[in-house]
Design a protein around this motif. Structure first.
Motif, PDB file in Angstrom:
ATOM      1  N   UNK A 258      19.522  32.289 -11.773  1.00 29.34           N
ATOM      2  CA  UNK A 258      20.663  31.755 -12.525  1.00 29.34           C
ATOM      3  C   UNK A 258      20.455  30.306 -12.951  1.00 29.34           C
ATOM      4  N   UNK A 259      19.590  29.565 -12.202  1.00 28.86           N
ATOM      5  CA  UNK A 259      19.303  28.215 -12.672  1.00 28.86           C
ATOM      6  C   UNK A 259      19.426  27.095 -11.661  1.00 28.86           C
ATOM      7  N   UNK A 260      19.333  27.409 -10.355  1.00 26.61           N
ATOM      8  CA  UNK A 260      19.345  26.371  -9.333  1.00 26.61           C
ATOM      9  C   UNK A 260      18.035  26.414  -8.561  1.00 26.61           C
ATOM     10  N   UNK A 261      17.311  25.302  -8.547  1.00 26.61           N
ATOM     11  CA  UNK A 261      16.042  25.209  -7.822  1.00 26.61           C
ATOM     12  C   UNK A 261      16.207  24.241  -6.654  1.00 26.61           C
ATOM     13  N   UNK A 262      15.597  24.573  -5.526  1.00 22.68           N
ATOM     14  CA  UNK A 262      15.752  23.800  -4.290  1.00 22.68           C
ATOM     15  C   UNK A 262      14.385  23.414  -3.754  1.00 22.68           C
ATOM     16  N   UNK A 263      14.189  22.100  -3.554  1.00 24.87           N
ATOM     17  CA  UNK A 263      12.973  21.592  -2.909  1.00 24.87           C
ATOM     18  C   UNK A 263      13.371  21.159  -1.502  1.00 24.87           C
ATOM     19  N   UNK A 264      12.980  21.914  -0.472  1.00 20.20           N
ATOM     20  CA  UNK A 264      13.422  21.601   0.891  1.00 20.20           C
ATOM     21  C   UNK A 264      12.686  20.408   1.470  1.00 20.20           C
ATOM     22  N   UNK A 265      13.218  19.888   2.548  1.00 22.67           N
ATOM     23  CA  UNK A 265      12.523  18.839   3.292  1.00 22.67           C
ATOM     24  C   UNK A 265      11.173  19.371   3.763  1.00 22.67           C
ATOM     25  N   UNK A 266      10.127  18.555   3.627  1.00 17.85           N
ATOM     26  CA  UNK A 266       8.790  19.002   4.016  1.00 17.85           C
ATOM     27  C   UNK A 266       7.999  19.619   2.887  1.00 17.85           C
ATOM     28  N   UNK A 267       8.627  19.734   1.718  1.00 18.57           N
ATOM     29  CA  UNK A 267       7.983  20.137   0.453  1.00 18.57           C
ATOM     30  C   UNK A 267       7.695  21.630   0.368  1.00 18.57           C
ATOM     31  N   UNK A 268       7.078  22.230   1.390  1.00 17.89           N
ATOM     32  CA  UNK A 268       6.874  23.673   1.401  1.00 17.89           C
ATOM     33  C   UNK A 268       5.863  24.186   0.397  1.00 17.89           C
ATOM     34  N   UNK A 269       4.916  23.340  -0.009  1.00 19.80           N
ATOM     35  CA  UNK A 269       3.890  23.834  -0.922  1.00 19.80           C
ATOM     36  C   UNK A 269       2.830  24.611  -0.144  1.00 19.80           C
ATOM     37  N   UNK A 270       2.003  25.363  -0.864  1.00 15.70           N
ATOM     38  CA  UNK A 270       0.918  26.130  -0.249  1.00 15.70           C
ATOM     39  C   UNK A 270      -0.354  25.295  -0.313  1.00 15.70           C
ATOM     40  N   UNK A 271      -0.734  24.730   0.844  1.00 14.24           N
ATOM     41  CA  UNK A 271      -1.798  23.747   0.893  1.00 14.24           C
ATOM     42  C   UNK A 271      -3.154  24.248   0.488  1.00 14.24           C
TER      43      UNK A 271
ATOM     44  N   UNK B  54       4.491  15.829  -3.213  1.00 17.41           N
ATOM     45  CA  UNK B  54       5.900  15.886  -3.594  1.00 17.41           C
ATOM     46  C   UNK B  54       6.048  16.170  -5.083  1.00 17.41           C
ATOM     47  N   UNK B  55       5.149  15.624  -5.897  1.00 12.10           N
ATOM     48  CA  UNK B  55       5.144  15.949  -7.324  1.00 12.10           C
ATOM     49  C   UNK B  55       4.920  17.441  -7.540  1.00 12.10           C
ATOM     50  N   UNK B  56       3.999  18.006  -6.761  1.00  7.19           N
ATOM     51  CA  UNK B  56       3.729  19.442  -6.874  1.00  7.19           C
ATOM     52  C   UNK B  56       4.975  20.250  -6.521  1.00  7.19           C
ATOM     53  N   UNK B  57       5.646  19.846  -5.441  1.00  9.25           N
ATOM     54  CA  UNK B  57       6.840  20.570  -5.001  1.00  9.25           C
ATOM     55  C   UNK B  57       7.943  20.516  -6.054  1.00  9.25           C
TER      56      UNK B  57
END
Length: 240
Positions: free
Chosen positions: A77-90, A142-145
């Motif tokens: 619907x249009x809401x994106x969430x970046x959680x604490x800790x970023x959560x990217x796939x290293x 953080x930019x990636x996230x």
């Protein structure tokens, strides 16, 4: 516009949030300020459909009710969430991480345009698109996230403690990037430990204490409010 009305959240017998009302317009940054444990992260997770507790609320996006939707439907619907800790796939490259954000049908249809927008906001990611993400600095990760979240083509971007662990220089760069994101027309809902810099960047702010909103105002007024200075900014002398 995102509008949250009368949001409450409970974890068993513990009432984490009670009667929360928050609004975020397109093209504005709104910051949630509060002490550790006040309920800031719980609020973002509840809006994103990711709360582990029981949530009651009326949440609308551009007038459409989304509070009963699953997390993946809320992203659609249009809401994106970046959680604490970023959560990217290293172990994935920058480009692979970004493409994971474009999994929804409406985002896939705009994939190239969204990627161009992310690279325009974060030119360093274009340069590093083939780099393994875990080899990047905290600020670059953080930019990636944030870029991955923007690949979902959101109207509202929610960020939980994005400056955590960043150096002062990288913090400054992060907040400059948030201003650029606002200029694209996105609404940003921000939970941030750096109260001073977030208020200097935001348009409006809410104060949360013990799971309840206890105040709200423009960011400028909050920044110059003696009570806010005392509680969140280290006292009036630090504001000069």
């Amino acid at each position: 516009m995102l509008e949250v009305r009368n949001l409450s959240a409970s974890y068993g017998m513990h009432r984490a949030l009670s009667g929360i009302n928050v609004q975020v317009e397109a093209g504005e940054i709104v910051v949630i300020l509060g002490a550790n444990g006040a309920g800031k992260s719980s609020l973002l997770k509840a809006i994103a459909g990711m709360s582990e507790g029981e949530v009651e609320a009326e949440i609308t996006l551009d007038g459409s009710l989304i509070s009963d939707l699953r997390a993946e439907q809320i992203v659609e619907r249009g809401i994106a969430f970046v959680p604490e800790g970023r959560g990217i796939f290293g172990d994935l490259t920058v480009a692979e991480n970004l493409m994971l954000g474009a999994y929804s049908s409406h985002a896939r249809a705009q994939q190239e345009q969204n990627l161009d927008r992310v690279f325009a906001l974060f030119p360093k990611l274009r340069e590093r698109r083939s780099q393994i993400s875990r080899t990047m600095s905290g600020g670059e990760q953080q930019m990636v996230a944030i870029g991955r979240a923007m690949m979902s083509a959101p109207q509202i971007l929610m960020l939980d403690e994005p400056s955590l662990g960043l150096s002062p220089l990288l913090c400054k760069e992060l907040f400059a990037n948030l201003k650029n994101i606002r200029e694209t027309g996105l609404g940003v809902l921000l939970v941030e430990q750096n109260a001073r810099q977030s208020l200097a960047t935001a348009d409006r702010g809410y104060l949360i204490e013990n799971g309840e909103i206890i105040g709200q105002d423009t960011a400028d007024r909050l920044l110059n409010d003696p009570a806010v200075q005392s509680a969140y900014l280290g006292g009036a002398s630090a504001a000069t």
